[in-house]
Design a protein around this motif. Structure first.
Motif: not given
Length: 189
Positions: A96-110
């Motif tokens: 999950a930490a490596e997933v966080d490195d690709i910044d999906l949090e920036d687009t997951v809501d939109s």
């Protein structure tokens, strides 16, 4: 936490895409889909159908080497103003930490976020998710499958079992309708 499971069998890539297209037509920004299946099970084929249902730019291919591809909604497509599709291949990501490195949090809501090979790595991104498992239906004969000039069955025509599991408040109402739209009567009838 709400949860339901729906399992279907489809024959070939066209029917896989048609099913995914119907699902995609009802998805909305913030939806997280986690696709699981062996190599060649049809994860990218499924995502292509989702893209059509979402009305995003055509040309969806596996993001294996780039990890993430964003497919924008097409203003004159089937769902003008609908969400973009973010397509992720997490096969080479170990945690999950490596997933966080690709910044999906920036687009997951939109956007609608589809993650191949994401089980155990992306659940923290949203309160709800739709888990989709694609499996070759071993031992099932293709219905209407094709045979090549050497008498070999077309591997792509093999039936696939597609199991959807809805988890979280977004999916509390049960599975989405995946029935094809009713045909309109011919004019004058």
């Amino acid at each position: 936490m709400s949860e339901w499971t729906l399992s279907l069998t489809v024959d070939g890539p066209e029917r896989t895409q048609a099913l995914a297209e119907r699902l995609g037509a009802g998805l909305r920004a913030g939806d997280l889909l986690v696709l699981t299946g062996e190599l060649g099970a049809g994860k990218t084929t499924f995502t292509q159908g989702l893209g059509r249902g979402l009305g995003v730019r055509p040309g969806i291919i596996s993001p294996t080497f780039v990890l993430v591809r964003r497919h924008p909604n097409v203003p004159d497509g089937s769902r003008p103003g609908g969400p973009d599709l973010v397509h992720v291949d997490a096969y080479r990501l170990a945690s999950a930490a490596e997933v966080d490195d690709i910044d999906l949090e920036d687009t997951v809501d939109s956007a609608v976020t589809v993650v191949e090979w994401g089980a155990g790595k992306v659940e923290h991104l949203a309160d709800s998710r739709l888990e989709i498992v694609l499996e070759r239906a071993v031992g099932a004969a293709p219905a209407g499958g094709t045979v090549d000039e050497h008498g070999q069955e077309d591997e792509d025509a093999e039936p696939r079992r597609i199991t959807l599991t809805g988890i979280g408040p977004r999916w509390a109402g049960g599975p989405p309708s995946l029935e094809p739209p009713a045909e309109s009567p011919a004019p004058g009838h």
